[in-house]
Design a protein around this motif. Structure first.
Motif, PDB file in Angstrom:
ATOM      1  N   ASP B  24       1.013  -0.788   0.657  1.00 47.62           N
ATOM      2  CA  ASP B  24       0.006  -0.330  -0.093  1.00 47.62           C
ATOM      3  C   ASP B  24       0.725   1.069   0.071  1.00 47.62           C
ATOM      4  O   ASP B  24       0.964   2.339   0.284  1.00 47.62           O
ATOM      5  N   ARG B 419     -17.588  -6.908   2.313  1.00 52.87           N
ATOM      6  CA  ARG B 419     -16.336  -6.460   2.063  1.00 52.87           C
ATOM      7  C   ARG B 419     -15.903  -7.650   1.352  1.00 52.87           C
ATOM      8  O   ARG B 419     -17.145  -8.506   0.976  1.00 52.87           O
ATOM      9  N   GLU B 423     -10.207  -8.950   0.643  1.00 56.80           N
ATOM     10  CA  GLU B 423     -10.002  -7.835   2.459  1.00 56.80           C
ATOM     11  C   GLU B 423      -9.340  -8.794   3.885  1.00 56.80           C
ATOM     12  O   GLU B 423      -9.607  -8.775   4.900  1.00 56.80           O
TER      13      GLU B 423
END
Lengths: 318, 553
Positions: B24, B419, B423
């Motif tokens: 990320d 979701r 994840e």
């Protein structure tokens, strides 16, 4: 090896079936024209008699499927009938032209394929460096420009500004091989520029795709130098996709060169096809289409066989 | 430190190692300051769950940072050479010659395009330690020492022509090719069956002893590390928990986390027995033969019954036909002969011919929750789709049902409803897989190796959940596994399969007591135990030439 022979024979059979299907499409597409061939060839101004005479000459009074098998039988023995315009035998009109196209295609392929694969290997080895970026930008810009535009640019710089190569690639029978190579250099270069990007990028992508494999890490952890990791460990496993893209591009070199031939006035089969379409010379159009289809199918077949032969699982069964 | 090695020369010394990984768009710490000292000839076991950083430390010991990671701090000193400041080519010169690596999956780590012996000879020839012919000769000798069949011929095969256990030994031989000072074993037996694992373990231990090679042995299996290591280091989330000599670590772990790892197999579900009133079994597999298209028979006269509310464990090595049986029951693979009964009624062989109610009966939970859940579909839809299909629910009823199911699998509906699978952690994904099966309201669920891809603590959570659901909902399970510890903890009945046949079946308590069918015996005795002397004892009992594939003939 018995398995592989069987596989190849099976593919060959499938290829033949595909050609048959294509031949049906080619033949009956012409049948779908409004009116009939005679009408279409002679145009609006023709009298009833001339049209009738033409019909009789072409044997149009017979049912379509009889004519199809007649045509197919002829095509199988290399006899595609007679040109409606010149009266020349189609096979003779085509053979010389096709040889020219094959020559130009092989000339371009012999240079483009090794260069693209080498570039692919190097861009994979030096990925994300300046070299990689420059190579990618250059090949992408040549592929994004239309090929006639590339052709004219090359003519402008290499034939007009610097008179190194002739702008017109016309051929004569008394040329030596070297002269031939020189004369056809610019159309060859145009084609090379057009097909390099695909093959290079596929080689690069196929190799980079494998770099995350455990056996590549293993090779690195054995102390293998980076170039050897790519050439010895990645490339042998990347052949299948590369071969397929090479085959597609070779097919393009034979069937997609019309514009380049027009720009350089090169007497290839593409020009012949364009002329024949303009003059509604259907036997020639049909023959050209069938040859193009066969080229595509044969090259794809070769690619399939190539992928099989580079796969150790198929080459060395348990 | 183990006394035996106190006076030996230090081979590898890692001080305050910190490694970061790129994710990320930022660098996050993976290893947060680990020390490690390894003497010549010492075997250090690194254990911990996935994500603990075991493999990363193993690679760092070779001065190697995997793509997307970097060594940010600390020192790695190998035999007097500081690897963190050495140049890339200096570090490369060590790899393969002085430090070698044995990877988890030998099948994936051998290059499919080259013969084994060519890959073996690559490093010694590259380093000019041996000529090609010498290297090949040496390979054959190593193959023989590692008890590979046809040692003079096997190297000339391609990886796909050799079985997994043999490949793993060939890879150990390859690591030995330059007689390194240190070998990193990265989970070398995790992908193998227990019966194959034992011979690989024996081979590795012998050869490491013989050449007095130091080793870092990475695994998540405590019983395995107990056999192999002189010293054990426990890792958790990139930090050291504790380190001690093997025997001491097993007898007397100091930290809570280590104790919980040791205690993980304590879970035990009370055994249930078949009803005695002569009622029909819920699922009855009767004399089923099956084969994949054009292939040889993979199931041969398979018969067993599953009664309501009971757990039947189907055990056997890979390729024994466990999953194929499941495919026959669900109708994905119509049997060649024989039939499947559900509550006494024969089920149509093809799933396409079954009614919705018959389809509902056979739900599956898969081994790889990663690949069994579509990553682009929300949790609500993954669970909601079967609820809609089988229960005909819509709108707020459907939402309520999905919430209920999420509650059942102990995931908070508010948090998980919308979701996506990527994840979620591995254990959470497997819970979603369970909820999806439950959504059909079945009476019977096939669990295909549902815990084998999970860490032990997470796996135990899943087993407890399945057990609770069984009690609450009266479910019957067909539990496919090769892990006998799992069988011990939750099975009521056991079916042992080998080469597509059922070799033995019965209630669990009987199955774990002798006398056994010889194959059951082999399976049971191949499961590593925590006792560090276990491997030695088993080898003495069976004889070195009578283990693994050799014993299976």
């Amino acid at each position: 090896m018995g398995d592989i022979t069987r596989l190849i024979l099976k593919r060959l059979g499938l290829g033949l079936v595909t050609i048959l299907v294509v031949s049906v499409l080619i033949f009956f597409a012409v049948e779908l024209l409004p009116g009939d061939i005679a009408q279409a060839v002679l145009g609006q101004g023709a009298t009833e008699e001339t049209v009738a005479a033409m019909r009789e000459q072409l044997g149009l009074d017979r049912p379509a499927f009889v004519r199809y098998f007649d045509w197919l039988g002829g095509a199988a023995t290399g006899d595609f009938g007679v040109s409606l315009v010149s009266g020349e035998r189609v096979s003779e009109a085509i053979s010389g032209r096709f040889a020219h196209t094959l020559f130009l295609a092989s000339y371009a392929a012999v240079i483009a394929v090794p260069i693209s694969i080498l570039l692919g290997v190097f861009t994979a080895l030096y990925r994300n460096t300046i070299f990689d970026r420059v190579a990618n930008v250059l090949t992408l810009s040549t592929i994004s420009s239309p090929e006639f535009f590339l052709g004219y640019i090359l003519i402008l710089f290499l034939a007009v500004r610097v008179t190194m190569f002739p702008a017109i690639a016309s051929l004569s029978s008394d040329m030596t091989f070297l002269e031939l190579l020189h004369r056809t250099f610019l159309p060859m270069l145009t084609l090379v520029l057009v097909v390099t990007a695909h093959m290079m990028r596929m080689t690069r992508a196929a190799i980079i795709n494998l770099l995350a494999s455990p056996y590549i890490e293993m090779a690195r952890l054995k102390g293998t130098p980076p170039w050897k990791v790519i050439v010895k460990h990645a490339l042998p496993n990347a052949w299948a996709p590369i071969i397929n893209v090479v085959a597609l591009n070779l097919a393009y070199l034979i069937t997609g060169v019309v514009l380049v031939e027009v720009v350089f006035v090169y007497p290839g089969i593409g020009q012949l096809l364009v002329d024949a379409v303009a003059k509604r010379d259907f036997p020639i159009v049909q023959a050209c289409c069938l040859i193009f289809a066969a080229t595509f199918i044969l090259l794809n077949l070769a690619a399939d066989v190539g992928s099989i032969l580079t796969n150790p699982r198929l080459r060395h069964p348990k | 430190m183990h006394d035996k090695f106190k006076d030996k020369e230090i081979l590898l010394e890692i001080r305050d190692l910190k490694i970061e990984g790129y994710s990320d768009e930022t660098w996050v710490p993976i290893i947060k300051g680990v020390d490690l000292t390894l003497h010549r000839g010492e075997v250090l076991g690194l254990i911990g769950e996935s994500g603990a950083g075991k493999s990363t430390i193993g690679a760092a010991a070779m001065g190697y940072a995997r793509d997307g990671t970097r060594i940010s701090e600390g020192s790695i000193e190998f035999d007097g050479m500081e690897l963190t400041t050495a140049s890339e080519s200096e570090r490369r010169m060590l790899r393969g010659s002085r430090i070698a690596y044995v990877a988890q999956s030998a099948a994936a780590s051998f290059n499919p395009s080259h013969k084994l012996i060519d890959q073996h000879a690559e490093a010694p020839v590259h380093y000019r330690i041996k000529k090609r012919m010498e290297a090949q000769e040496d390979a054959m000798q190593l193959y023989e020492q590692l008890r590979l069949p046809n040692p003079r011929e096997i190297g000339f095969r391609y990886p796909h022509q050799v079985s997994g256990g043999q490949l793993q030994r060939a890879m150990t031989a390859m690591a030995m090719s330059c007689r390194p000072d240190l070998i990193i074993f990265d989970e070398p037996t995790t992908a193998l069956d227990v019966t194959t694992q034992i011979e690989v373990l024996a081979a590795i231990r012998d050869i490491v002893d013989e050449f007095n090679t130091a080793a870092i042995y990475i695994t998540h299996d405590l019983a395995v590390v107990a056999q192999m290591a002189d010293t054990i280091k426990v890792l958790l989330k990139g930090e050291e928990v504790e380190q001690a000599p093997t025997q001491q670590m097993i007898d007397n772990p100091q930290e809570e986390y280590t104790k919980s790892l040791w205690a993980v197999r304590s879970f035990n579900s009370p055994q249930r027995y078949r009803p005695t009133d002569g009622s029909d079994p819920l699922i009855s597999v009767q004399n089923v033969d099956a084969a994949y298209t054009g292939g040889i028979k993979v199931l041969d006269d398979v018969s067993f019954d599953i009664y309501p509310g009971m757990t039947v464990a189907v055990v056997g090595e890979s390729g024994s036909g466990k999953s194929t049986t499941a495919r026959c029951i669900t109708g994905l693979l119509p049997p060649m002969s024989g039939q499947i009964l559900c509550k006494g009624e024969p089920l149509p062989p093809r799933y396409k011919d079954r009614t919705r109610d018959q389809l509902r009966q056979a739900q599956m939970i898969y081994q790889m929750a990663d690949t069994a859940l579509n990553p682009k579909v929300r949790i609500s839809e993954i669970i909601g789709r079967p609820a809609q299909f089988y229960g005909g629910l819509h709108g707020s009823d459907l939402k309520q049902r999905v919430d209920e199911l999420l509650d059942l699998i102990e995931l908070d509906p508010v948090q998980f409803y919308s979701r996506y699978p990527p994840e979620l952690s591995g254990g959470q994904k497997q819970r979603i897989g369970i909820a999806r099966a439950l959504a059909a309201e079945p009476e019977f669920i096939i669990c295909d190796e549902v815990t084998s891809a999970l860490d032990q603590l997470v796996a135990e959570g899943i087993l407890k959940l399945l057990d609770r659901l069984q009690d609450e909902l009266g479910l019957a399970y067909m539990f496919i596994t090769h892990d006998l510890a799992t069988v011990r903890s939750i099975a009521d009945e056991v079916v042992v399969m080998q080469h597509g046949k059922v070799v033995e079946q019965g209630p669990k308590d009987e199955m774990f007591k002798p006398p056994h069918h010889p194959y059951t015996d082999l399976l049971l005795s191949s499961v590593p135990e925590m006792d560090p002397e276990w491997l030695t004892t088993v080898l003495e009992e069976r004889g070195v030439d009578n283990i693994g594939e050799a014993a299976d003939r």
